[in-house]
Design a protein around this motif. Sequence first.
Motif, PDB file in Angstrom:
ATOM      1  N   PRO A 230      29.513  67.776  11.582  1.00 54.46           N
ATOM      2  CA  PRO A 230      30.484  66.747  11.958  1.00 54.46           C
ATOM      3  C   PRO A 230      29.785  65.407  12.141  1.00 54.46           C
ATOM      4  O   PRO A 230      28.602  65.354  12.497  1.00 54.46           O
ATOM      5  CB  PRO A 230      31.048  67.263  13.295  1.00 54.46           C
ATOM      6  CG  PRO A 230      30.003  68.195  13.814  1.00 54.46           C
ATOM      7  CD  PRO A 230      29.363  68.810  12.613  1.00 54.46           C
ATOM      8  N   PRO A 231      30.486  64.304  11.869  1.00 56.39           N
ATOM      9  CA  PRO A 231      29.852  62.993  12.020  1.00 56.39           C
ATOM     10  C   PRO A 231      29.475  62.723  13.473  1.00 56.39           C
ATOM     11  O   PRO A 231      30.160  63.166  14.398  1.00 56.39           O
ATOM     12  CB  PRO A 231      30.941  62.014  11.538  1.00 56.39           C
ATOM     13  CG  PRO A 231      32.234  62.764  11.685  1.00 56.39           C
ATOM     14  CD  PRO A 231      31.890  64.205  11.443  1.00 56.39           C
ATOM     15  N   LEU A 232      28.365  62.020  13.648  1.00 57.42           N
ATOM     16  CA  LEU A 232      27.922  61.666  14.990  1.00 57.42           C
ATOM     17  C   LEU A 232      28.818  60.572  15.563  1.00 57.42           C
ATOM     18  O   LEU A 232      29.355  59.744  14.813  1.00 57.42           O
ATOM     19  CB  LEU A 232      26.469  61.182  14.951  1.00 57.42           C
ATOM     20  CG  LEU A 232      25.439  62.230  14.548  1.00 57.42           C
ATOM     21  CD1 LEU A 232      24.089  61.587  14.283  1.00 57.42           C
ATOM     22  CD2 LEU A 232      25.325  63.298  15.621  1.00 57.42           C
ATOM     23  N   PRO A 233      29.022  60.555  16.877  1.00 58.84           N
ATOM     24  CA  PRO A 233      29.870  59.509  17.458  1.00 58.84           C
ATOM     25  C   PRO A 233      29.265  58.130  17.242  1.00 58.84           C
ATOM     26  O   PRO A 233      28.040  57.972  17.218  1.00 58.84           O
ATOM     27  CB  PRO A 233      29.912  59.880  18.942  1.00 58.84           C
ATOM     28  CG  PRO A 233      28.748  60.776  19.162  1.00 58.84           C
ATOM     29  CD  PRO A 233      28.519  61.498  17.882  1.00 58.84           C
ATOM     30  N   LEU A 234      30.133  57.142  17.070  1.00 60.54           N
ATOM     31  CA  LEU A 234      29.665  55.769  16.894  1.00 60.54           C
ATOM     32  C   LEU A 234      29.050  55.264  18.192  1.00 60.54           C
ATOM     33  O   LEU A 234      29.504  55.597  19.288  1.00 60.54           O
ATOM     34  CB  LEU A 234      30.827  54.859  16.478  1.00 60.54           C
ATOM     35  CG  LEU A 234      31.470  55.139  15.117  1.00 60.54           C
ATOM     36  CD1 LEU A 234      32.637  54.185  14.882  1.00 60.54           C
ATOM     37  CD2 LEU A 234      30.447  55.015  13.990  1.00 60.54           C
TER      38      LEU A 234
ATOM     39  N   ASP B 108      18.408  63.387  15.755  1.00 58.22           N
ATOM     40  CA  ASP B 108      19.326  62.335  16.167  1.00 58.22           C
ATOM     41  C   ASP B 108      18.581  61.264  16.959  1.00 58.22           C
ATOM     42  O   ASP B 108      17.826  61.579  17.878  1.00 58.22           O
ATOM     43  CB  ASP B 108      20.449  62.945  17.015  1.00 58.22           C
ATOM     44  CG  ASP B 108      21.554  61.953  17.316  1.00 58.22           C
ATOM     45  OD1 ASP B 108      21.657  60.924  16.613  1.00 58.22           O
ATOM     46  OD2 ASP B 108      22.316  62.200  18.271  1.00 58.22           O
ATOM     47  N   ALA B 109      18.792  60.006  16.612  1.00 62.85           N
ATOM     48  CA  ALA B 109      18.147  58.899  17.320  1.00 62.85           C
ATOM     49  C   ALA B 109      18.985  57.648  17.144  1.00 62.85           C
ATOM     50  O   ALA B 109      19.728  57.497  16.165  1.00 62.85           O
ATOM     51  CB  ALA B 109      16.727  58.665  16.805  1.00 62.85           C
ATOM     52  N   ALA B 110      18.871  56.730  18.101  1.00 63.46           N
ATOM     53  CA  ALA B 110      19.690  55.516  18.085  1.00 63.46           C
ATOM     54  C   ALA B 110      19.412  54.670  16.848  1.00 63.46           C
ATOM     55  O   ALA B 110      20.346  54.104  16.256  1.00 63.46           O
ATOM     56  CB  ALA B 110      19.433  54.703  19.355  1.00 63.46           C
ATOM     57  N   LEU B 111      18.157  54.556  16.452  1.00 56.92           N
ATOM     58  CA  LEU B 111      17.834  53.710  15.300  1.00 56.92           C
ATOM     59  C   LEU B 111      18.546  54.203  14.046  1.00 56.92           C
ATOM     60  O   LEU B 111      19.191  53.410  13.332  1.00 56.92           O
ATOM     61  CB  LEU B 111      16.319  53.686  15.094  1.00 56.92           C
ATOM     62  CG  LEU B 111      15.795  52.733  14.014  1.00 56.92           C
ATOM     63  CD1 LEU B 111      14.389  52.247  14.379  1.00 56.92           C
ATOM     64  CD2 LEU B 111      15.753  53.384  12.641  1.00 56.92           C
ATOM     65  N   GLN B 112      18.432  55.486  13.752  1.00 60.31           N
ATOM     66  CA  GLN B 112      19.065  56.018  12.536  1.00 60.31           C
ATOM     67  C   GLN B 112      20.585  55.960  12.641  1.00 60.31           C
ATOM     68  O   GLN B 112      21.278  55.664  11.661  1.00 60.31           O
ATOM     69  CB  GLN B 112      18.592  57.451  12.300  1.00 60.31           C
ATOM     70  CG  GLN B 112      17.166  57.564  11.780  1.00 60.31           C
ATOM     71  CD  GLN B 112      16.099  57.354  12.845  1.00 60.31           C
ATOM     72  OE1 GLN B 112      16.390  57.448  14.047  1.00 60.31           O
ATOM     73  NE2 GLN B 112      14.883  57.064  12.424  1.00 60.31           N
ATOM     74  N   ARG B 113      21.107  56.221  13.844  1.00 61.73           N
ATOM     75  CA  ARG B 113      22.562  56.175  14.015  1.00 61.73           C
ATOM     76  C   ARG B 113      23.098  54.758  13.795  1.00 61.73           C
ATOM     77  O   ARG B 113      24.111  54.554  13.122  1.00 61.73           O
ATOM     78  CB  ARG B 113      22.925  56.650  15.421  1.00 61.73           C
ATOM     79  CG  ARG B 113      23.860  57.858  15.401  1.00 61.73           C
ATOM     80  CD  ARG B 113      24.544  57.967  16.734  1.00 61.73           C
ATOM     81  NE  ARG B 113      24.088  59.135  17.467  1.00 61.73           N
ATOM     82  CZ  ARG B 113      24.664  59.568  18.577  1.00 61.73           C
ATOM     83  NH1 ARG B 113      25.664  58.911  19.112  1.00 61.73           N
ATOM     84  NH2 ARG B 113      24.228  60.643  19.178  1.00 61.73           N
ATOM     85  N   LEU B 114      22.417  53.766  14.378  1.00 60.78           N
ATOM     86  CA  LEU B 114      22.874  52.386  14.233  1.00 60.78           C
ATOM     87  C   LEU B 114      22.698  51.898  12.800  1.00 60.78           C
ATOM     88  O   LEU B 114      23.567  51.195  12.268  1.00 60.78           O
ATOM     89  CB  LEU B 114      22.114  51.485  15.201  1.00 60.78           C
ATOM     90  CG  LEU B 114      22.542  50.016  15.219  1.00 60.78           C
ATOM     91  CD1 LEU B 114      23.997  49.877  15.642  1.00 60.78           C
ATOM     92  CD2 LEU B 114      21.642  49.199  16.146  1.00 60.78           C
TER      93      LEU B 114
ATOM     94  N   LYS C  75      23.091  52.433  24.963  1.00 64.06           N
ATOM     95  CA  LYS C  75      22.512  53.719  24.581  1.00 64.06           C
ATOM     96  C   LYS C  75      22.922  54.815  25.565  1.00 64.06           C
ATOM     97  O   LYS C  75      22.777  54.648  26.774  1.00 64.06           O
ATOM     98  CB  LYS C  75      20.980  53.638  24.544  1.00 64.06           C
ATOM     99  CG  LYS C  75      20.325  54.916  23.996  1.00 64.06           C
ATOM    100  CD  LYS C  75      18.820  54.885  24.096  1.00 64.06           C
ATOM    101  CE  LYS C  75      18.315  55.348  25.443  1.00 64.06           C
ATOM    102  NZ  LYS C  75      18.575  56.797  25.699  1.00 64.06           N
ATOM    103  N   PRO C  76      23.420  55.936  25.063  1.00 67.59           N
ATOM    104  CA  PRO C  76      23.731  57.059  25.960  1.00 67.59           C
ATOM    105  C   PRO C  76      22.459  57.706  26.502  1.00 67.59           C
ATOM    106  O   PRO C  76      21.420  57.719  25.831  1.00 67.59           O
ATOM    107  CB  PRO C  76      24.503  58.036  25.058  1.00 67.59           C
ATOM    108  CG  PRO C  76      24.807  57.293  23.801  1.00 67.59           C
ATOM    109  CD  PRO C  76      23.788  56.227  23.667  1.00 67.59           C
ATOM    110  N   SER C  77      22.537  58.240  27.694  1.00 71.03           N
ATOM    111  CA  SER C  77      21.435  59.046  28.223  1.00 71.03           C
ATOM    112  C   SER C  77      21.242  60.268  27.342  1.00 71.03           C
ATOM    113  O   SER C  77      22.202  60.883  26.886  1.00 71.03           O
ATOM    114  CB  SER C  77      21.761  59.481  29.662  1.00 71.03           C
ATOM    115  OG  SER C  77      20.774  60.353  30.156  1.00 71.03           O
ATOM    116  N   GLY C  78      19.982  60.601  27.070  1.00 68.85           N
ATOM    117  CA  GLY C  78      19.675  61.775  26.259  1.00 68.85           C
ATOM    118  C   GLY C  78      19.425  61.474  24.800  1.00 68.85           C
ATOM    119  O   GLY C  78      19.006  62.367  24.053  1.00 68.85           O
ATOM    120  N   LEU C  79      19.664  60.218  24.367  1.00 66.68           N
ATOM    121  CA  LEU C  79      19.470  59.854  22.967  1.00 66.68           C
ATOM    122  C   LEU C  79      18.128  59.145  22.804  1.00 66.68           C
ATOM    123  O   LEU C  79      17.825  58.184  23.518  1.00 66.68           O
ATOM    124  CB  LEU C  79      20.602  58.936  22.502  1.00 66.68           C
ATOM    125  CG  LEU C  79      20.571  58.497  21.030  1.00 66.68           C
ATOM    126  CD1 LEU C  79      20.752  59.698  20.106  1.00 66.68           C
ATOM    127  CD2 LEU C  79      21.651  57.446  20.761  1.00 66.68           C
TER     128      LEU C  79
END
Length: 240
Positions: free
Chosen positions: A9-13, A45-51, A28-32
């Motif tokens: 499933p797609p990761l949350p925005l 999963d990481a903030a850089l790749q998600r953004l 940034k959410p805690s845990g990311l």
Amino acid sequence: MTSPFAPPPPLPLLSLLYLDDHLAVIDKPSGLLVHRSALDAHEDDAALQRLRDQLGRPVWPVHRLDRGTSGVLVFALSAQIASELGQALAERRTSKRYLALVRGWPVADEGLIDHPLARDPELPSAQQPHLEAQTGWSCLRRLTLPVVTDLRFPSTRLALLACEPVQGRRHQIRRHLKHAAHPIIGDANHGKGPLNRALAAHLGVQRLWLHAQRLTLTHPVSGAVLTLEAPPGPEWAPFL
């Protein structure tokens, strides 16, 4: 029945706090993770790749937040802007404010922790040079929870602190509050395990209780002063 070959499933925005042609600022959410790391090789999963995927363009992290810390995180949309903002951070031309939920009640209402820190908290500190580090703090609220985490006491005292680090040493706030005998709740490295477990069970939330609430910086292109704020998540409501 879900096919084993179905795409995940797609990761949350990510929640965008600010976006222009030069900067993207997220909550940034805690845990990311901020970015993928050899220390967490199993985590994709990481903030850089998600953004990057969310914006459809490359992004560069300007600073770091620990995995467990939530709040304001700045990315540049070019390597040049990342370098300029990194220099501003190194030269202390920015200011930061964090919220921290800690063990115990500080005696004073505010203070300054002035305690040099070893460069790498993962290595024995005696074998490293110690770097200048100061963190200002103020007590926003003192609380008592009906949780026994020490058999000598029928309840547990906590305090909500606002912290403003002067530098940006690794784990600076976490290490400074441990040094002050007020470790952050949920801090597995610098806190108390039995206390963390008992409070996580009572609160129904397991996290590092540290939130990057505000970052003020000068925009590297326009010169405007930006005050970027991330409201604490709903789990903080009982303490605010």
